[in-house]
Structure formats: C-alpha cells, structure tokens
Motif scaffolding. Structure first.
Motif: not given
Lengths: 389, 409
Positions: B21, B43, B51, B67, B69, B380
C-alpha cells in the motif's frame, strides 16, 4: 541458510559503466554476479571521485561503487580490444553507458551474433533520439532536467541537488532491473536483446507527486498551475514537515491518524483551538489539518527531540528524528541487525554499508572492494569464462 | 515450462500476490507488472482509506495490476488468501512486521506449502532489532537515514528532499531483490524470504559518505549544490530571467556543472570572459573552487539576463554541461525528450470514476519484448472473478456468493 550462496552466482557481466549506471552493476555484483570491469592501464577515471581515504589516498567513492568486481587492464591495442570483445561474447549481460571509452571498441552485432542469449543494457543520458540526446548531464544537470532539483530546496535557497549521486542511483537501480528482467527472458527463451535505459526518464519516473499535480491539478488546493514549487521539507500533502525542537530537528506528521494525534495533544493539554466546532463544518477538515500543523510547530518547539521521537513511536506516529552522519553510524537498529559490513581494499579491512536487502538463502553484502585481480594475458582463461563448448 | 520464442514481455508467467500500500510497495509491483508479471493486488473495503482505488495517487502506482478484494477479518477470505499464496511465485507486503503472520500467510506458513515462493517483506526498519516495529513513511526514513540532514545548505537541517524519494528507491531495490531471487530459484529450485528495510535502502545510498566517516573520522555536512568531496567549481543552480505563465511570475533557474578545464574554458567563451581564462587564480579546478563564491556571483549576474532554455542550448552547444531546472509544467509541456518518447500517455480505457487517466512510461525500453502496455488501475474487487478463476479455478457462482457474504469485499 546457506550463507556462501549468492543469488546471481551464475551470472557473468561485463561492466562498461560510468557514473550513470555503475551503481546498478554494484547491486548485481554484490548479489554474486561475476562482474568484470575493464579499466585503462592508467586507472579508472572514476577513481578521481571523492571522498578519498586519508591514509592511502584511494577513492572511497570508487571502492563503494565498484565493489565485488574483478578489474582487468585494457589498452587501446588491437589485442586488448579483441579480449574485451571475447569477454562480451561470453557474458550473460553487458552493461554499457553510451560514451564509455571502451564502448566504441565493441562490435555489438558481432557479440549478439556469437552470443544470442546476451542481454545488453545501454544506458544513455537522454535516449537515442531527440534534440538533447548528446547533451552532457552529470548528476546535478541530470537532476535539474529530470525534475528532482526543482522540488528540492526552500524559498530562500536555490533549487538544490539531492545529496551525493541520488539521481544516478535511481538510473543505476533501473539498469539492474533491466538487466535482470532481460536475463529472465533470455533464460526462458534463449533470446537476448538490447535494452535501453535513459537516465532522464528514470529520474522523471521517481518524482512522486509531480506529474499527479500537473495532471490532476484541479484536485489539489496547493497546486498553482499544476506545479508545487520548492518549499523546504513541507510535503505536498501539507502534513509532513521538519520542525524545530528544543535541541534538534524532527520530521513531524499527524498522519496516518489525525484523530490519534489530536488525542495525544489533548493528553498533553496542547490542543489549542483544535476542538473548535468550526472545524467540524463540512469542508473544513483540510483547514483543521493545517491548523494542527501550526499547533504542532509550537508544541514541538518546547520538546526534547529524542524523547519526542520515541514518544511518537509509542503513539504509532511516524515522526523522524533528523540524524547527522555520526548519529546514523551509531544507530542501534543497524547495529542490532549487524548491518554494517567489512570488506577488503588492498588487504585492509574497511567498514562499509551492508546490503539494501537481506535474503534468507543468499548472501547479499558486498564482497571485497575492487582491485586489479585479473591479468590481461588471457582474459577468458583467467576469468574462467571459456565456454565448455 | 519454457515459454515460446514469441514477443512477450520479459516477466510474463510470474505470479505476484501483492499486499502493498501507499507508494514503496506499489511502485515495486507496478514495475514488475509493467514488465508482464501477473500482479494481483489484494485490497478490501476496510482498508479503503489508505488504498482508495479511485484517487489519483492510487491510480498512479497501481496500473497494469488486477485487484481482488478480501476482507481479512473473515476466515474464508484468509483461507482464499492462503490458497493464492500457495500459487504465487512472489508474495510481497509492506505492512508493519507481523500482520501477514497474524493472517496465517506469513513466510513460515506459506513456505511450508509453497517451497518456491519468494516472500518479500519491505517494512520500514526490517525484521528484528529494537526499532523493527517503528512506523515510518518516506519523510521519516529520510530523516533517520541522514538524507534530510545532508540535502540542504550549511546551517540548515530542515530542508531535505522535496518528495518521497526513498519510497521509489525502496520499490526499485525490492524489484532488484525479487528478480535476483527468481534467477537464484532457477538454479536452486527453492524460494526464499527477502527482508527489505527501507531504512537500510536509504542508508546504503550514502555508502561513500559513511566510508568517509569511518576511515577519516569526518562527518559530512550539507553543502548546497557544491559537490561534497570534489573540489570542483562552478557547480550550481543560477537564477535566469523570470517568466510569466498564466499571468504569474515564475522563477527560472539553470544548473551549470563545470567538471574539467574544457568545460570551464567553454563557459568563459560563452560568457565572453577572456579575462577569466588568463586569471591564474581560476586556472585550475582547485583555484576555481577556492574562488567559487565570486565565480558563482558573476555567473548568476550573467544568467539573470537570459531565458534558461536558450542559455542551455547555447552552453550545451559549446560543450558545457547545463540544464534548465525543470518543474512539472516544463516536463509536461516543454521537454522534447519526454515528448519524443511519449513519456506521459493517456491510458486507453477511461477510469470508471476518474475518467481520463495517465501513465508515465516505464523508463526501460526492451528491443525484443516491448512493454508498451498500460492498463488503468482497477476498482476494488473488479477482478475477483477472473483472478479466482485463473489462479484457483473457483467458479463465478462461488465468487458471487463470497461477495454477497462479505468475504470478497
């Protein structure tokens, strides 16, 4: 842990670098690459760089940057050139700065024809094209044109060069990455290649907020025309600044939690007007943060710098005590991690920096400092680089 | 498996699980992603503040990554993180020491099931030692490592670097370490743990300065734009004619560095100062160094009459190292080299929240394995499905259920 093992012990490098990339080959050589550096009989020009050893007169700058290398003498003779060419033809990686005196001796096409796997990293000041391609750019000029100088310094000083060779250590690190990425591809496919690394772009790529301010200037309150001029230690967020304590300087920031910083100020009865409801109004958070920096300046001025630093860390606040060189040399964290290393220079033990990373299965600290250990009688033979085939 | 001999980016096939991060860690993984590694950035909604994936800072440092989550407060998310780590070539984090251990994906856990893993921890102060749990950002590191003290002018300890320099350097050095471990693994078959102290990265950059201290017992003091150890002059930044941009007066400066007699003689020619070439006090570098304040003053008077760009072109044409002190606007609008290489380019796909966003080019140009691919930073969880399918073979319905249940958020 096998301390004798080094990560790059099976990599052969010919080092034809000057100040712009020598740090990159240092990184690779300290990691175990067999890096051979040809030097003129009259001495490497980089040995003129200070600081110098007060007893021997030798360049400590050179000792640091040319660590873990084997040096061999090259003259302008045809035989010397042939040896250098053969060395490159047997290397995994050749790293060269354009304009290096020996670069002109090399036939790059011939090297690549005889050694398809060879990775050639070509580090230029400004790239191969464009009106500035032949400009002279030592570290100060490179930093000026690259953007690092404009944002360093204060309103009452000229723009300042980052200390030492901090621009060229950036390009050096990129050169090491380029070599290793090219090597990885060559190992996978058998295909070497030429890789270009312009110093100018390297510096410009490491300016944190500079392009962001220009490109998203409408978002940032303090960006004037997309530019934030030099302003001492005050960070672009307005939330980090070197402040003056009673007996020293300390970098102070209320981040990552302004609320935690407020609690600490309340504990110390030093919160001033930070609890004023006006700061709770929508859109006033930024104003509150800047006011907190004002309050912190007054608060810090009454503090003992050392106590404040350790108190801050107890509060999980990332303050940084401004340390002089002797203070860093005595730092307890470096001592506890046995970070400083020792290497030999002409038989003498010299205390030197450790490595910038530690690896569980590979030794990383610099090996001996450079000395001419390879004769020029038969370079390949002496280097042990003669191909088994 | 050997890759086919086709034009691939040089790091294609390397899988990286990225728990980094802010800047140092993301800069490292951005470099690796630019060169073709499949970087999966982990994330979560619960860490949005640091972030925030829809801010300019995040978008700058997280292009070319995918990415996922994962809310690590939930056991199923931690389990998936463990499975991803089992598949990864590289796991990297720059949390404080011990966070990933608490999630059950520390080096000891992961290396037991994935002996080839290269596990990188790039904390502020490194693993072990009395300061290992200290919290740091780049300005903290600059202060502690001596960079703030040495970058400045005599009598000032409160200037230092004007940007988070060491975050970039920590990222670059982490990339060197990762790629070196990849090479080592090729021969040993084993992965390893890499411990990066961002503090040690910074101290290492001052290597010659510490050797000078240890060998000569001489602490280095800040010296502005003078070279600290080489008695060379002129070497500085000189004020030029101000310019006006959008109605605002802007200071203009030029850097000039005469490293040898040839540079000096050419500068004298450019300044039309034949008297200086005959002045015995200025004949040698040492003499010029002794007289440097006088020389600087005279040069400053001369440069103040000129536009820095025109002056730079003239001086460079005469063989004098000189460069405009370029700010962000210069770099974006006036720099012909950056324009030549298309250094700043618009990312083809607009960002769903920010619209048009940009990428600064990877400053490494591979002749055979071009890296001219720039994809926007992702939102995200935007790639939950593709990542979990590609890496773990998890089907779409399971991913959707995890999202509904709050694990994949």
């Amino acid at each position: 842990m096998t301390k004798e093992t080094r990560a790059l012990s099976k990599v052969r490098i010919v080092d034809l670098t000057d100040e712009r990339a020598i740090y990159g080959v240092k990184l690779l050589a300290d990691l175990g690459a067999d890096a051979v550096r040809p030097v003129p009989k009259e001495g490497d020009p980089l040995e003129q760089r200070g600081p110098f050893d007060g007893t021997t007169g030798k360049s400590l700058w050179y000792a640091f940057h040319a660590s873990s290398r084997r040096l061999f003498h090259v003259s302008c003779s045809k035989e010397s050139n042939r040896q250098l060419q053969r060395l490159c033809e047997n290397a995994d990686v050749v790293v060269a700065n354009s304009g290096h005196p020996f670069e002109a001796f090399l036939d790059l096409d011939e090297i690549r024809k005889k050694n398809e796997k060879c990775v050639v990293v070509d580090c230029t000041s400004f790239g191969r094209m464009g009106p500035w391609k032949n400009y002279l750019a030592p570290d100060l000029v490179a930093g000026a044109l690259g953007g690092s100088v404009a944002i360093t310094g204060d309103v009452d000083t000229p723009p300042l060069k980052p200390f030492g060779d901090l621009n060229f250590t950036v390009s050096g690190a990129y050169v090491a990455i380029a070599a290793l990425a090219g090597l990885r591809h060559a190992r996978e496919t058998g295909e070497g290649q030429v890789i270009h690394v312009p110093v100018h772009e390297c510096i410009a790529s490491c300016l944190e907020h500079v392009f962001m301010f220009y490109l998203f200037g409408n978002i940032f309150r303090n960006a004037r025309g997309g530019v934030l001029n030099r302003r001492g230690s005050l960070h672009w967020t307005d939330l980090y600044e070197v402040m003056t304590a009673k007996n020293g300087h300390i970098m102070v920031t209320p981040t990552p939690s302004l609320d935690n910083q407020l609690v600490w100020l309340i504990e110390e009865d030093a919160f001033d007007d930070l609890l004023d409801p006006k700061y709770q109004e929508p859109g006033e958070r930024g104003q509150w943060a800047r006011r907190m920096m004002d309050v912190l300046r007054s608060w810090v001025a009454e503090k003992d710098v050392k106590s404040l630093f350790f108190d801050a860390q107890k509060h999980h606040a990332p303050y940084g005590w401004v340390q002089s060189i002797p203070q860093v040399a005595e730092n307890p964290q470096l001592a506890a991690r046995n970070w400083w290393s020792t290497a030999k220079i002409d038989g003498d033990d010299v205390k030197i920096s450790g490595a910038p990373y530690q690896m569980s299965e590979s030794k990383t600290s610099p090996r001996d400092l450079p000395s001419v250990s390879v004769s020029d009688q038969d370079v390949l033979e002496v280097c042990g680089w003669r191909k088994s085939s | 498996m050997r890759l086919e001999k086709v034009q691939l980016r040089p790091l294609e096939g390397i899988k990286i699980l990225d728990f980094t991060h802010v800047l140092a860690g993301p800069f490292c993984t951005r470099l690796l992603a630019d060169m073709g590694a499949d970087v999966v950035k982990v994330n979560s909604e619960s860490r949005m503040q640091i972030n925030a994936p829809a801010g300019p800072y995040f978008t700058m440092w997280n292009r070319n990554k995918r990415t996922i989550s994962l809310d690590m407060n939930h056991e199923p998310a931690r389990k998936v993180a463990g499975q991803l780590a089992q598949m990864a070539d590289v796991v990297i984090d720059n949390f404080s020491m011990g966070v990933l251990d608490r999630w059950g994906i520390g080096f000891d856990d992961v290396s037991q099931v994935n002996g080839k893993v290269i596990y990188v921890q790039m904390s502020g102060m490194g693993s072990g030692g009395p300061w290992s749990n200290f919290v740091t950002y780049a300005p903290t590191i600059h202060a502690l490592a001596g960079l703030t003290y040495t970058t400045g002018v005599s009598g000032r300890e409160n200037i230092g670097l004007g940007f988070s320099y060491n975050d970039h350097q920590a990222g670059l050095h982490a990339a060197v370490a990762v790629l070196s471990a990849v090479e080592a693994r090729r021969h040993s078959g084993k992965g390893q743990r890499i411990d990066i102290s961002q503090f040690e990265v910074a101290v290492n950059l001052l290597g010659p300065t510490f050797m000078h201290y240890f060998r000569n017992d001489q602490p280095t003091e800040p010296s502005g734009n003078d070279l600290q150890y080489d008695r060379i002059a002129p070497h500085g930044c000189y004020r030029c004619k101000d310019s006006a941009v959008d109605g605002e007066v802007s200071e203009r400066w030029i850097a000039i560095a005469c490293l040898d007699d040839a540079h000096w003689n050419s500068l004298c020619d450019a300044m039309n100062r034949p008297d200086w070439t005959k002045d015995l006090q200025l004949e040698t570098a040492e003499g010029r160094y002794v007289q440097r304040r006088y020389v600087d003053e005279q040069i400053g008077k001369w440069t103040s009459e000129f536009d820095p760009l025109i002056l730079m072109e003239e001086l460079q044409g005469m063989g004098v190292p000189a460069g405009v002190v370029q700010d962000g606007r210069d770099l974006m609008e006036n720099d012909p080299q950056l324009q030549e290489s298309k250094f700043i380019r618009t990312i083809e796909e607009p960002h769903p929240r920010m619209g048009e966003i940009y990428a600064d080019k990877l400053p490494i140009e591979f002749e055979s394995t071009s890296c001219e691919i720039y994809k926007r930073a992702r939102l995200l969880g935007e790639d939950n499905e593709s990542i979990l399918s590609d890496w773990l073979g998890i089907d779409k319905e399971t991913v959707q259920k995890g999202e509904e249940d709050g694990y994949f958020r």
